[in-house]
Design a protein around this motif. Structure first.
Motif, PDB file in Angstrom:
ATOM      1  N   GLY A   1      23.875 -32.130  66.656  1.00 24.68           N
ATOM      2  CA  GLY A   1      22.654 -32.855  67.019  1.00 24.68           C
ATOM      3  C   GLY A   1      22.401 -32.795  68.511  1.00 24.68           C
ATOM      4  N   GLN A   2      23.451 -32.959  69.300  1.00 19.74           N
ATOM      5  CA  GLN A   2      23.319 -32.872  70.759  1.00 19.74           C
ATOM      6  C   GLN A   2      22.968 -31.455  71.195  1.00 19.74           C
ATOM      7  N   PHE A   3      23.555 -30.473  70.512  1.00 16.69           N
ATOM      8  CA  PHE A   3      23.286 -29.065  70.816  1.00 16.69           C
ATOM      9  C   PHE A   3      21.800 -28.747  70.641  1.00 16.69           C
ATOM     10  N   LEU A   4      21.207 -29.196  69.537  1.00 13.30           N
ATOM     11  CA  LEU A   4      19.773 -28.967  69.305  1.00 13.30           C
ATOM     12  C   LEU A   4      18.919 -29.791  70.271  1.00 13.30           C
ATOM     13  N   ALA A   5      19.354 -31.023  70.557  1.00 17.08           N
ATOM     14  CA  ALA A   5      18.569 -31.918  71.418  1.00 17.08           C
ATOM     15  C   ALA A   5      18.334 -31.310  72.794  1.00 17.08           C
ATOM     16  N   LYS A   6      19.326 -30.623  73.351  1.00 15.08           N
ATOM     17  CA  LYS A   6      19.189 -30.038  74.685  1.00 15.08           C
ATOM     18  C   LYS A   6      17.986 -29.108  74.752  1.00 15.08           C
TER      19      LYS A   6
ATOM     20  N   HIS B   1      18.118 -23.677  58.202  1.00 17.89           N
ATOM     21  CA  HIS B   1      19.522 -23.428  58.545  1.00 17.89           C
ATOM     22  C   HIS B   1      19.580 -22.555  59.798  1.00 17.89           C
ATOM     23  N   PRO B   2      19.790 -23.192  60.969  1.00 18.93           N
ATOM     24  CA  PRO B   2      20.067 -22.391  62.172  1.00 18.93           C
ATOM     25  C   PRO B   2      21.472 -21.787  62.012  1.00 18.93           C
ATOM     26  N   MET B   3      21.545 -20.472  61.843  1.00 18.83           N
ATOM     27  CA  MET B   3      22.838 -19.845  61.539  1.00 18.83           C
ATOM     28  C   MET B   3      23.605 -19.519  62.818  1.00 18.83           C
ATOM     29  N   PHE B   4      23.765 -20.569  63.627  1.00 17.48           N
ATOM     30  CA  PHE B   4      24.518 -20.490  64.870  1.00 17.48           C
ATOM     31  C   PHE B   4      24.848 -21.919  65.275  1.00 17.48           C
ATOM     32  N   GLY B   5      25.645 -22.056  66.296  1.00 15.74           N
ATOM     33  CA  GLY B   5      26.060 -23.394  66.716  1.00 15.74           C
ATOM     34  C   GLY B   5      26.385 -23.427  68.190  1.00 15.74           C
ATOM     35  N   PRO B   6      27.037 -24.503  68.644  1.00 19.14           N
ATOM     36  CA  PRO B   6      27.353 -24.649  70.068  1.00 19.14           C
ATOM     37  C   PRO B   6      28.177 -23.492  70.630  1.00 19.14           C
ATOM     38  N   GLU B   7      29.024 -22.884  69.805  1.00 19.68           N
ATOM     39  CA  GLU B   7      29.868 -21.796  70.302  1.00 19.68           C
ATOM     40  C   GLU B   7      29.124 -20.465  70.274  1.00 19.68           C
TER      41      GLU B   7
ATOM     42  N   GLY C   1      25.952 -19.935  69.910  1.00 22.15           N
ATOM     43  CA  GLY C   1      24.639 -19.967  70.544  1.00 22.15           C
ATOM     44  C   GLY C   1      24.657 -20.514  71.961  1.00 22.15           C
ATOM     45  N   LYS C   2      25.832 -20.513  72.590  1.00 22.11           N
ATOM     46  CA  LYS C   2      25.941 -21.116  73.924  1.00 22.11           C
ATOM     47  C   LYS C   2      25.229 -20.294  74.999  1.00 22.11           C
ATOM     48  N   ASN C   3      25.028 -19.016  74.740  1.00 20.64           N
ATOM     49  CA  ASN C   3      24.361 -18.152  75.723  1.00 20.64           C
ATOM     50  C   ASN C   3      22.910 -17.859  75.359  1.00 20.64           C
ATOM     51  N   GLY C   4      22.336 -18.693  74.501  1.00 23.24           N
ATOM     52  CA  GLY C   4      20.952 -18.481  74.078  1.00 23.24           C
ATOM     53  C   GLY C   4      20.862 -18.173  72.593  1.00 23.24           C
ATOM     54  N   TRP C   5      19.664 -18.298  72.065  1.00 20.43           N
ATOM     55  CA  TRP C   5      19.454 -18.135  70.627  1.00 20.43           C
ATOM     56  C   TRP C   5      18.754 -16.829  70.275  1.00 20.43           C
ATOM     57  N   LYS C   6      18.587 -15.957  71.230  1.00 20.23           N
ATOM     58  CA  LYS C   6      17.831 -14.731  70.994  1.00 20.23           C
ATOM     59  C   LYS C   6      18.463 -13.904  69.881  1.00 20.23           C
ATOM     60  N   ASN C   7      17.619 -13.528  68.910  1.00 17.42           N
ATOM     61  CA  ASN C   7      17.996 -12.689  67.758  1.00 17.42           C
ATOM     62  C   ASN C   7      18.938 -13.370  66.780  1.00 17.42           C
ATOM     63  N   LEU C   8      19.240 -14.649  66.967  1.00 11.48           N
ATOM     64  CA  LEU C   8      20.067 -15.376  66.002  1.00 11.48           C
ATOM     65  C   LEU C   8      19.167 -15.884  64.873  1.00 11.48           C
TER      66      LEU C   8
ATOM     67  N   LEU D   1      37.205 -14.709  65.597  1.00 12.50           N
ATOM     68  CA  LEU D   1      36.738 -15.345  64.359  1.00 12.50           C
ATOM     69  C   LEU D   1      37.457 -16.676  64.134  1.00 12.50           C
ATOM     70  N   VAL D   2      38.780 -16.665  64.325  1.00 15.64           N
ATOM     71  CA  VAL D   2      39.562 -17.901  64.160  1.00 15.64           C
ATOM     72  C   VAL D   2      39.079 -18.962  65.149  1.00 15.64           C
ATOM     73  N   GLU D   3      38.874 -18.548  66.393  1.00 16.59           N
ATOM     74  CA  GLU D   3      38.436 -19.494  67.427  1.00 16.59           C
ATOM     75  C   GLU D   3      37.097 -20.130  67.067  1.00 16.59           C
ATOM     76  N   ASN D   4      36.175 -19.323  66.548  1.00 14.23           N
ATOM     77  CA  ASN D   4      34.845 -19.843  66.206  1.00 14.23           C
ATOM     78  C   ASN D   4      34.878 -20.756  64.982  1.00 14.23           C
ATOM     79  N   THR D   5      35.653 -20.385  63.957  1.00 12.09           N
ATOM     80  CA  THR D   5      35.636 -21.181  62.721  1.00 12.09           C
ATOM     81  C   THR D   5      36.379 -22.505  62.887  1.00 12.09           C
ATOM     82  N   VAL D   6      37.462 -22.511  63.673  1.00 11.99           N
ATOM     83  CA  VAL D   6      38.203 -23.771  63.826  1.00 11.99           C
ATOM     84  C   VAL D   6      37.447 -24.764  64.701  1.00 11.99           C
TER      85      VAL D   6
END
Length: 694
Positions: free
Chosen positions: A408-413, A511-517, A519-526, A606-611
């Motif tokens: 929620g905070q990620f989208l709010a920004k 469904h935004p198919m990305f998250g804080p990790e 999509g941290k550098n922008g949402w382009k093409n996600l 992959l492990v870093e992102n999923t955990v």
């Protein structure tokens, strides 16, 4: 060093050598500072016109460039005569670079690769005797792991120089080290190497890729040491990361990285994964992993398993990790179902027969609603009205985020940065975070709803969505409010909204198919997947839906309109598989190694992102996507199939070995334990003489 002084380039240089020499002498102060230009009366000198000589350019008068000559001599001194034994894909891959660097390359292989060799500038030999009689300085073994021993035994070592350097490039190291030490004469040098890349992972360049080596036996003579360094420099000058490491350490690290990478790639290959319209970064990395590992033969993978003593242990760990993850999912499911059954049983006991009948009837009606689809779906307007502009206040929305955790905070920004008014409500107190983001925070749901937000954006976890939705005071909202969810499953919230929301409310499932990790550098093409489940026909409602979707479109998201049912079908085969892979690899406790391959780094990432995501999210993907159980079973079957293939191959080789030994024993001539008796032998034997004497 003498130099020629060239005059104005606009004047043709058609003077005699005497004039040129004058220029040279003047340049070196052997003539006065003034110089007489030629005239018609005296073509070489004129006293009437004296002007200082102006140097336009200085060129070397040497017949050759001395530095270039030295460089060329050095390059020639670094060249080797290298014979590649095993001229398949990998041998040809290495030969391309060796030839480009100027080395003389010979080749031998069981198969006829003469055409490929000719194209690469390599001299091909069908007969190993002919190859060895060329006296190559280096024998580069590029055969498969399984055939290495047989190939080595077929080489006529007696035809080679006694100081030849043998190099292997196998993916395991203890096996070839022991083999070379056992079979090669003690005069031969031995270098065990592993270029941890190939035609697929490094088709163009090798910069930064690991090259592991151990100088197993390099005799202490200057030319031998120099030759070894020259060979290693083949890879160093291409930018490889040179890693000197014992063969034992290599195999220990490789079992935990390379073998795991190939095993996961093979399992996923068994699932026949395909690209989808809603690929996530994680899923695309898995597709790339499958493509790279499938490019290698099964013999290579089997060799990693068979000839690395650590691989069986890693396979068992993988098996246990997957089984543990499956048990964790099933136990969680059992707990939820058990609690639900107990709650339903208590309710039924408190009701009389008529109430029970009414409850069951409502359940049937609810189930029917759960599988119905709204007919109020409208198409998204292709463009906003020409009279409105992005800077108008009319384009800004009042959005209430319900569930103000990480996502929620990620989208709010981003929503705040675009100028929209953002309100927030959550069970946990996030008032300080909200203040920093420029968000109005409410600890009471009634207070939030009385602000009449145009959009309610549900950012709760999958498991808590029902409870949160039921707790909202719908009566305090405007009847035209737009409800939006951002859950990772779509059929579940769609049916939930249609069942519990008043019919006047609009429904948009996203469904935004990305998250804080990711999509941290922008949402382009996600990808942003959406389904306009129920949008009223009024222009204001259509415009509001368009404005909300534009939040993501303006950030460069790839907008994918898709039904909730389609989304869940694709997501089970991509997102759920991605999270499952990441989760069971997490249980292995994978760590970075000094010899990471690109594929292994993909798994670590992959492990870093999923955990980063909670187990609740993963469990929600499993519980609320009806396709997930099927995918879990397919994953299990693919793993079992791979193990059967490995153990079946192992069993086949062992049986063949046993029967060959049995046939060899049967082929031996029969010999009795005691010599056969004959009259002559009895008469002449010492034993008989002794008996007679007694």
């Amino acid at each position: 060093m003498l130099s020629i002084a060239t005059l104005n380039p606009s004047t043709p240089f058609n003077h005699s050598p005497s004039y040129t020499v004058c220029c040279i002498l003047n340049r070196h102060s052997l003539l006065p500072s003034t110089f007489s230009l030629p005239s018609k009366s005296n073509p070489y000198c004129s006293s009437s016109t004296n002007r200082p000589l102006r140097v336009r350019a200085i060129d070397a008068v040497q017949l050759f460039d001395y530095e270039s000559k030295l460089a060329k001599e050095f390059t020639i001194s670094q060249r080797l005569k290298i014979a590649i034994v095993g001229f398949g894909n990998f041998g040809q891959f290495l030969a391309t670079t060796l030839v480009r660097q100027g080395h003389t390359v010979l080749a031998h292989s069981r198969s006829d690769h003469s055409a490929a060799a000719k194209k690469l500038g390599v001299l091909f030999f069908q007969n190993p005797d002919d190859l060895c009689e060329e006296h190559p300085e280096v024998i580069l073994l590029c055969s498969s792991i399984i055939s290495t021993e047989r190939v080595l035994l077929t080489l006529p070592l007696q035809r080679l120089k006694r100081n030849t350097l043998f190099v292997d490039v196998l993916s395991v190291k203890e096996f070839p080290k022991k083999l070379l030490l056992e079979l090669l004469p003690s005069d031969f040098d031995i270098l065990c190497t592993h270029p941890m890349f190939g035609p697929e992972s490094a088709p163009d360049r090798w910069i930064g890729l690991p090259f592991v080596f151990e100088k197993v036996r390099i005799l202490d003579e200057e030319h031998r040491v120099s030759r070894c360094e020259k060979f290693l420099n083949v890879f160093a000058r291409e930018g490889c990361r040179m890693v000197e490491m014992s063969c034992e350490d290599h195999d220990r690290y490789a079992a935990g990285s390379q073998f795991i990478t190939h095993t996961v790639g093979r399992i996923l290959e068994g699932l026949m994964l395909e690209s989808t319209p809603i690929n996530t970064k994680g899923y695309e990395s898995l597709l790339g992993l499958v493509e790279n590992t499938a490019g290698d033969s099964f013999d290579l993978y089997y060799g990693l398993f068979m000839f690395n003593k650590n691989s069986l242990e890693m396979l068992e760990k993988l098996d246990l990790a997957f089984e543990d993850l499956r048990k964790q999912l099933i136990a969680r499911l059992h707990h939820v179902v058990r609690n639900q059954l107990m709650e339903d049983g208590e309710r039924l006991q408190q009701l009389d027969g008529s109430n029970s009948h009414a409850l069951l009837q409502r359940a049937r009606n609810g189930s029917a609603l759960l599988h119905s689809r709204s007919n109020d779906v409208t198409l998204l307007s292709s463009s906003v009205s020409n009279n409105s502009s992005p800077s108008d206040e009319n384009t800004k929305l009042k959005i209430a985020i319900v569930g103000f955790g990480n996502f929620g905070q990620f989208l709010a920004k981003t929503i705040v940065s675009q100028g929209h008014e953002v309100l927030a409500y959550s069970r946990t107190d996030y008032s300080d975070v909200a203040r920093e983001l420029g968000v109005s925070y409410f600890s009471n749901a009634d207070d939030l709803c009385e602000q009449h937000p145009e959009v309610i954006l549900l950012c709760t976890s999958i498991l808590s969505t029902v409870k949160v939705l039921k707790s909202l005071p719908f009566q305090r909202l405007k009847r035209s409010t737009l409800f939006v969810d951002v859950l990772s499953v779509k059929e579940f919230p769609r049916n939930l909204f249609l069942q519990h929301l008043p019919p006047d409310f609009d429904v948009l499932c996203t469904h935004p198919m990305f998250g804080p990790e990711s999509g941290k550098n922008g949402w382009k093409n996600l990808p942003l997947v959406y389904d306009k489940v129920r949008i009223g026909n009024e222009e204001s409602r259509i415009l509001r839906c368009c404005q909300f979707l534009d939040i993501f479109a303006s950030e460069g998201c790839r907008m994918v309109e898709m039904s909730c049912a389609e989304h869940d079908w694709y997501a089970a085969g991509s997102q759920f598989i991605t999270h499952t892979t990441g989760r069971f690899l997490e249980k292995l406790g994978l760590e970075t190694t000094p010899i990471n391959t690109k594929g292994y780094e993909t798994l670590l990432s992959l492990v870093e992102n999923t955990v980063e995501d909670s187990f609740d999210l993963y469990y929600g993907l499993f519980l609320y996507n009806l396709n997930a159980m099927e995918q879990l079973e397919r994953f299990d079957l693919a793993f079992e199939s791979l193990k059967k293939q490995l153990f079946g191959r192992l069993h086949s080789i062992y049986r063949k070995h046993l029967f060959e030994n049995e046939q060899q024993i049967l082929a031996l001539p029969e010999r009795s334990t005691l010599p056969q008796k004959s009259e002559d032998s009895d008469a002449s034997s010492p034993l008989s003489k002794t008996v007679d004497s007694k």
